[in-house]
Design a protein around this motif. Sequence first.
Motif, PDB file in Angstrom:
ATOM      1  N   LEU A 182      -8.876   0.471  -0.447  1.00 25.45           N
ATOM      2  CA  LEU A 182      -8.267   1.292   0.590  1.00 25.45           C
ATOM      3  C   LEU A 182      -7.929   2.674   0.049  1.00 25.45           C
ATOM      4  CD1 LEU A 182      -5.596  -0.597   2.761  1.00 25.45           C
ATOM      5  CD2 LEU A 182      -7.667   0.558   3.512  1.00 25.45           C
TER       6      LEU A 182
ATOM      7  N   TYR B  29       0.830  -1.203   0.000  1.00 29.25           N
ATOM      8  CA  TYR B  29       0.000   0.000   0.000  1.00 29.25           C
ATOM      9  C   TYR B  29       0.866   1.255   0.000  1.00 29.25           C
ATOM     10  CZ  TYR B  29      -3.853   3.148   1.137  1.00 29.25           C
ATOM     11  OH  TYR B  29      -4.785   4.147   1.101  1.00 29.25           O
TER      12      TYR B  29
ATOM     13  N   LEU C 148      -3.051   4.946   7.765  1.00 28.13           N
ATOM     14  CA  LEU C 148      -2.386   3.654   7.829  1.00 28.13           C
ATOM     15  C   LEU C 148      -0.872   3.833   7.711  1.00 28.13           C
ATOM     16  CD1 LEU C 148      -3.491   0.347   6.090  1.00 28.13           C
ATOM     17  CD2 LEU C 148      -1.111   0.886   6.425  1.00 28.13           C
TER      18      LEU C 148
ATOM     19  N   LYS D 201     -10.980   4.889  -0.485  1.00 29.65           N
ATOM     20  CA  LYS D 201     -11.493   5.360   0.802  1.00 29.65           C
ATOM     21  C   LYS D 201     -10.634   6.495   1.345  1.00 29.65           C
ATOM     22  CE  LYS D 201     -12.462   3.671   5.503  1.00 29.65           C
ATOM     23  NZ  LYS D 201     -11.608   4.621   6.262  1.00 29.65           N
ATOM     24  N   HIS D 202      -9.337   6.321   1.301  1.00 29.88           N
ATOM     25  CA  HIS D 202      -8.439   7.319   1.874  1.00 29.88           C
ATOM     26  C   HIS D 202      -8.335   8.574   1.007  1.00 29.88           C
ATOM     27  CE1 HIS D 202      -6.376   3.882   4.291  1.00 29.88           C
ATOM     28  NE2 HIS D 202      -7.450   4.352   4.893  1.00 29.88           N
TER      29      HIS D 202
ATOM     30  N   SER E 271      -8.933   1.482   8.919  1.00 29.61           N
ATOM     31  CA  SER E 271      -9.064   0.679   7.702  1.00 29.61           C
ATOM     32  C   SER E 271      -9.376  -0.771   8.037  1.00 29.61           C
ATOM     33  CB  SER E 271      -7.766   0.733   6.882  1.00 29.61           C
ATOM     34  OG  SER E 271      -7.306   2.059   6.713  1.00 29.61           O
TER      35      SER E 271
END
Length: 268
Positions: free
Chosen positions: A116, A13, A30, A119-120, A98
């Motif tokens: 992810l 990520y 995160l 969303k972020h 998350s």
Amino acid sequence: MPEDATRMIYKEYTKIVKAKYPLLVDRWPLIAGYNVMGGQFNNYLITIFKNTGNKATVSSSGINFSSATLGISDINDTNIETLRLRVVKDYGLQPRDSVVVLKIDGSNLNLELQKLLQKHEVVMGVIGMKIFLSHKGIDKSKVRDFKNTLELIGFEPWLDEDAMNAGVELERGIKQGFTDSCAAVFFVTPNFVDESYLSSEVNYAIMEKRKKKEKFSIITLVFEENGVNGTVPELLEPYVWKVPKTDLEAIREIIKALPLRIGDIYYK
């Protein structure tokens, strides 16, 4: 929670975010620091990353997931999002936290990382989430009713007279409105004519659709007045358009077509 899976998620990520948002990576959810907890349910690892913003301290704890706690007997591609929302609610997670639902063989890792990221991107405000309301000035009162209803539901509609400060050049303000939006709703009444600023708005909407793809919706609503329907601009004809019989039906069409959803419902 297997540490190797956690490290893999974090490592992969981080690569994605560094490549796309190198100037924001240190503040990114995160990546900026987290505590982790999770466990296995059947052939899936469910990992919760709780944002801390501090890379120096990372704690890890296990969870015994079961059919009773998750509300499902098995996980599959059709219920992952329902499961994710349940975990968010049950564990009181915040927008910067998350949930990753990873198959044991890791085959859905890329899909989970993209979810992810989407969303972020919303959390970090790097993509537009407003709804642009395109209309002829004479229909302002009608469109304002839609704006007020959408706001009450929880959405963020963009209406020119409210969104632009005094002194902002109109064309630039409109263009910025589309940049900040995830959808454009065209209120095509008999007054709607594909010219001047309305012509620009049609062009801007198509530009945003090409750029944002599935993250941008073009929603065309055709209204009837005195037995006469509005005429859909030629450039909007390739996109789906509706002829709602009532304003309530029109609101439903907007909500169904939007690429976003509002959050959980709580008491005021």
